[in-house]
Design a protein around this motif. Structure first.
Motif, PDB file in Angstrom:
ATOM      1  N   TRP B   4       0.798  -1.283   0.080  1.00  0.00           N
ATOM      2  CA  TRP B   4      -0.012  -0.020   0.233  1.00  0.00           C
ATOM      3  C   TRP B   4       0.820   1.422  -0.058  1.00  0.00           C
ATOM      4  O   TRP B   4       0.539   2.317  -0.786  1.00  0.00           O
ATOM      5  CB  TRP B   4      -0.845   0.026   1.191  1.00  0.00           C
ATOM      6  CG  TRP B   4      -2.085  -0.853   0.999  1.00  0.00           C
ATOM      7  CD1 TRP B   4      -2.573  -1.838   1.222  1.00  0.00           C
ATOM      8  CD2 TRP B   4      -3.030  -0.494  -0.152  1.00  0.00           C
ATOM      9  NE1 TRP B   4      -3.638  -2.586   0.761  1.00  0.00           N
ATOM     10  CE2 TRP B   4      -4.157  -1.554  -0.275  1.00  0.00           C
ATOM     11  CE3 TRP B   4      -3.385   0.540  -0.869  1.00  0.00           C
ATOM     12  CZ2 TRP B   4      -5.043  -1.613  -0.803  1.00  0.00           C
ATOM     13  CZ3 TRP B   4      -4.493   0.448  -1.928  1.00  0.00           C
ATOM     14  CH2 TRP B   4      -5.333  -0.685  -1.729  1.00  0.00           C
ATOM     15  N   ASP B  22      -6.688  -3.323   5.396  1.00  0.00           N
ATOM     16  CA  ASP B  22      -6.786  -3.515   3.861  1.00  0.00           C
ATOM     17  C   ASP B  22      -7.845  -4.477   3.681  1.00  0.00           C
ATOM     18  O   ASP B  22      -8.075  -5.437   4.446  1.00  0.00           O
ATOM     19  CB  ASP B  22      -5.588  -4.040   3.220  1.00  0.00           C
ATOM     20  CG  ASP B  22      -4.274  -3.151   3.149  1.00  0.00           C
ATOM     21  OD1 ASP B  22      -4.494  -2.037   3.533  1.00  0.00           O
ATOM     22  OD2 ASP B  22      -3.070  -3.932   2.983  1.00  0.00           O
ATOM     23  N   ARG B  23      -8.695  -4.041   2.727  1.00  0.00           N
ATOM     24  CA  ARG B  23      -9.612  -4.984   2.529  1.00  0.00           C
ATOM     25  C   ARG B  23      -9.937  -5.554   0.932  1.00  0.00           C
ATOM     26  O   ARG B  23      -9.536  -4.921   0.157  1.00  0.00           O
ATOM     27  CB  ARG B  23     -10.988  -4.008   2.614  1.00  0.00           C
ATOM     28  CG  ARG B  23     -12.425  -5.007   2.897  1.00  0.00           C
ATOM     29  CD  ARG B  23     -13.514  -4.107   3.676  1.00  0.00           C
ATOM     30  NE  ARG B  23     -13.825  -2.906   2.641  1.00  0.00           N
ATOM     31  CZ  ARG B  23     -14.932  -3.021   1.921  1.00  0.00           C
ATOM     32  NH1 ARG B  23     -15.743  -4.032   1.720  1.00  0.00           N
ATOM     33  NH2 ARG B  23     -15.238  -1.845   0.892  1.00  0.00           N
ATOM     34  N   ILE B  24     -10.200  -6.742   0.804  1.00  0.00           N
ATOM     35  CA  ILE B  24     -10.029  -7.364  -0.514  1.00  0.00           C
ATOM     36  C   ILE B  24     -11.480  -7.692  -1.058  1.00  0.00           C
ATOM     37  O   ILE B  24     -12.206  -7.959  -0.344  1.00  0.00           O
ATOM     38  CB  ILE B  24      -9.402  -8.901  -0.579  1.00  0.00           C
ATOM     39  CG1 ILE B  24      -7.992  -8.781   0.040  1.00  0.00           C
ATOM     40  CG2 ILE B  24      -9.360  -9.561  -1.780  1.00  0.00           C
ATOM     41  CD1 ILE B  24      -6.914  -7.866  -0.616  1.00  0.00           C
ATOM     42  N   TYR B  68      -9.821  -6.587  -5.795  1.00  0.00           N
ATOM     43  CA  TYR B  68      -9.079  -5.227  -5.483  1.00  0.00           C
ATOM     44  C   TYR B  68      -8.736  -5.235  -4.222  1.00  0.00           C
ATOM     45  O   TYR B  68      -9.205  -5.940  -3.138  1.00  0.00           O
ATOM     46  CB  TYR B  68     -10.099  -4.046  -5.691  1.00  0.00           C
ATOM     47  CG  TYR B  68     -10.696  -3.856  -7.134  1.00  0.00           C
ATOM     48  CD1 TYR B  68     -10.021  -3.066  -8.014  1.00  0.00           C
ATOM     49  CD2 TYR B  68     -11.987  -4.514  -7.524  1.00  0.00           C
ATOM     50  CE1 TYR B  68     -10.465  -2.810  -9.279  1.00  0.00           C
ATOM     51  CE2 TYR B  68     -12.020  -4.390  -8.894  1.00  0.00           C
ATOM     52  CZ  TYR B  68     -11.453  -3.384  -9.849  1.00  0.00           C
ATOM     53  OH  TYR B  68     -11.820  -3.110 -11.000  1.00  0.00           O
ATOM     54  N   GLU B  69      -7.527  -4.460  -3.987  1.00  0.00           N
ATOM     55  CA  GLU B  69      -7.318  -4.362  -2.447  1.00  0.00           C
ATOM     56  C   GLU B  69      -7.864  -2.973  -2.150  1.00  0.00           C
ATOM     57  O   GLU B  69      -7.445  -1.919  -2.896  1.00  0.00           O
ATOM     58  CB  GLU B  69      -5.788  -4.566  -2.186  1.00  0.00           C
ATOM     59  CG  GLU B  69      -5.069  -4.582  -0.797  1.00  0.00           C
ATOM     60  CD  GLU B  69      -4.100  -5.144  -0.433  1.00  0.00           C
ATOM     61  OE1 GLU B  69      -3.932  -5.740   0.472  1.00  0.00           O
ATOM     62  OE2 GLU B  69      -3.148  -5.176  -1.345  1.00  0.00           O
ATOM     63  N   GLU B  70      -8.542  -2.783  -1.146  1.00  0.00           N
ATOM     64  CA  GLU B  70      -9.344  -1.585  -0.863  1.00  0.00           C
ATOM     65  C   GLU B  70      -8.611  -0.696   0.541  1.00  0.00           C
ATOM     66  O   GLU B  70      -8.200  -1.448   1.419  1.00  0.00           O
ATOM     67  CB  GLU B  70     -10.923  -1.607  -0.707  1.00  0.00           C
ATOM     68  CG  GLU B  70     -11.425  -1.950  -1.911  1.00  0.00           C
ATOM     69  CD  GLU B  70     -12.784  -1.834  -2.092  1.00  0.00           C
ATOM     70  OE1 GLU B  70     -13.427  -1.160  -1.014  1.00  0.00           O
ATOM     71  OE2 GLU B  70     -13.481  -2.071  -2.978  1.00  0.00           O
ATOM     72  N   TYR B  71      -8.327   0.413   0.426  1.00  0.00           N
ATOM     73  CA  TYR B  71      -7.933   1.328   1.597  1.00  0.00           C
ATOM     74  C   TYR B  71      -8.663   2.451   1.633  1.00  0.00           C
ATOM     75  O   TYR B  71      -8.516   3.259   0.589  1.00  0.00           O
ATOM     76  CB  TYR B  71      -6.384   1.532   1.473  1.00  0.00           C
ATOM     77  CG  TYR B  71      -5.858   2.138   2.423  1.00  0.00           C
ATOM     78  CD1 TYR B  71      -5.816   1.759   3.821  1.00  0.00           C
ATOM     79  CD2 TYR B  71      -5.113   3.474   2.220  1.00  0.00           C
ATOM     80  CE1 TYR B  71      -5.377   2.789   4.843  1.00  0.00           C
ATOM     81  CE2 TYR B  71      -4.616   4.253   3.189  1.00  0.00           C
ATOM     82  CZ  TYR B  71      -4.879   3.773   4.586  1.00  0.00           C
ATOM     83  OH  TYR B  71      -4.259   4.804   5.597  1.00  0.00           O
ATOM     84  N   ARG B  75      -9.195   2.016  -4.334  1.00  0.00           N
ATOM     85  CA  ARG B  75      -8.770   0.914  -4.387  1.00  0.00           C
ATOM     86  C   ARG B  75      -8.152   0.520  -5.658  1.00  0.00           C
ATOM     87  O   ARG B  75      -7.937   1.407  -6.557  1.00  0.00           O
ATOM     88  CB  ARG B  75     -10.295   0.129  -4.805  1.00  0.00           C
ATOM     89  CG  ARG B  75     -10.929   0.395  -6.078  1.00  0.00           C
ATOM     90  CD  ARG B  75     -12.340  -0.385  -6.415  1.00  0.00           C
ATOM     91  NE  ARG B  75     -12.516  -0.242  -7.793  1.00  0.00           N
ATOM     92  CZ  ARG B  75     -13.686  -1.009  -8.175  1.00  0.00           C
ATOM     93  NH1 ARG B  75     -14.468  -1.710  -7.563  1.00  0.00           N
ATOM     94  NH2 ARG B  75     -13.738  -0.799  -9.597  1.00  0.00           N
ATOM     95  N   CYS B 102       1.536  -9.200  -4.235  1.00  0.00           N
ATOM     96  CA  CYS B 102       0.273  -9.912  -3.223  1.00  0.00           C
ATOM     97  C   CYS B 102       0.314 -11.259  -3.446  1.00  0.00           C
ATOM     98  O   CYS B 102      -0.513 -12.197  -2.871  1.00  0.00           O
ATOM     99  CB  CYS B 102      -1.159  -9.220  -4.020  1.00  0.00           C
ATOM    100  SG  CYS B 102      -1.287  -7.626  -3.786  1.00  0.00           S
ATOM    101  N   MET B 107      -3.793 -15.110  -2.075  1.00  0.00           N
ATOM    102  CA  MET B 107      -4.859 -14.131  -3.040  1.00  0.00           C
ATOM    103  C   MET B 107      -5.410 -15.208  -4.319  1.00  0.00           C
ATOM    104  O   MET B 107      -6.350 -15.105  -5.013  1.00  0.00           O
ATOM    105  CB  MET B 107      -4.273 -12.858  -3.564  1.00  0.00           C
ATOM    106  CG  MET B 107      -4.009 -12.152  -2.323  1.00  0.00           C
ATOM    107  SD  MET B 107      -5.115 -10.814  -1.858  1.00  0.00           S
ATOM    108  CE  MET B 107      -4.266  -9.934  -0.488  1.00  0.00           C
TER     109      MET B 107
END
Lengths: 159, 159
Positions: B4, B22-24, B68-71, B75, B102, B107
């Motif tokens: 990130w 972090d949210r996937i 996606y990795e969201e922050y 994203r 990743c 993942m």
């Protein structure tokens, strides 16, 4: 007994009515008679599949090729192949079938040449398939390579 | 430096502003940013492909999965896979990619589980792919079999 005599009893040539030369034609029309297709698949011993799904698969394939042998005003489905594709890079050919009575006459090659030409005309360059062991050599002779650069065909089935 | 921090400089946690977890997330939306996808494919060293064709392939795939990795409110595309299909029996998975930063975090498995679930929900039971040698074991661990019953993956390329 010849293929046509079996398919169309009473069509054998006589002196009064000489038999026309059989003509092989190809069609990309998806409005294929699915019962006739089932009969063809039965002839090669394939497991039966729900016709509703067969119809859907034909509708949703990128292209289908039906091969007919024509005699006078009648025609009989003697071969079939279809391909899925992303319409851009890749295609996968499925359900290649030639009637047992017509095998060994170059019809499988004609059918494959036709579907490859169809895919090439759509600018698809990566043409793939999954070959049963007894047809691997047939596809090799058509220019297909198995496991190029170690790429493996892999399958996932539900438990 | 974490993924990130590399992706979003200045987002590192501080005492005043603790960093969110972090949210996937996954999306099946085809309206994917193809430049972001190209960046992802560049990151794993894939050959570049015409974006026009990539767009077409995405439109004409049976399904696409973007990971996606969201922050916070941002994203980043970190994974992608798509499948062609006849919408009935067969599907073939293409272009499976996970950002190198990743990899090794499960993942790839999450992405594959998601696309398999998507295909299974459409009642497709024959899920196939063509695996490069270095990922054959990865797919085996997910339940894929190579050359089951001697079936060979075969390729035809234009001369």
């Amino acid at each position: 007994m010849s293929f046509w005599k079996r398919l169309f009893p009473g069509t054998e040539a006589t002196e009064d009515s000489p038999r026309d030369t059989d003509r092989i034609t190809f069609s990309t029309d998806r409005a294929i008679d699915i019962y006739e297709l089932e009969e063809l698949c039965d002839a090669v011993g394939w497991s039966r599949r729900p016709l509703r799904k067969v119809k859907k698969a034909i509708e949703c394939s990128f292209c289908v090729i039906a091969m007919y042998e024509e005699y006078q005003d009648r025609r009989r489905l003697i071969g079939f192949a279809r391909a899925t594709s992303d319409h851009a890079f890749n295609a996968t050919i499925w359900d290649v079938v030639v009637h047992p009575d017509c095998q060994g006459r170059g019809m499988g090659k004609s059918l494959m040449d036709r579907i490859i030409a169809e895919l090439r005309s759509a600018d698809i360059s990566n043409i793939t398939l999954f070959a049963d062991p007894h047809v691997v050599d047939f596809y090799r002779r058509l220019g297909f390579m198995s496991d190029p650069e170690g790429i493996k065909g892999m399958f996932w089935y539900p438990d």
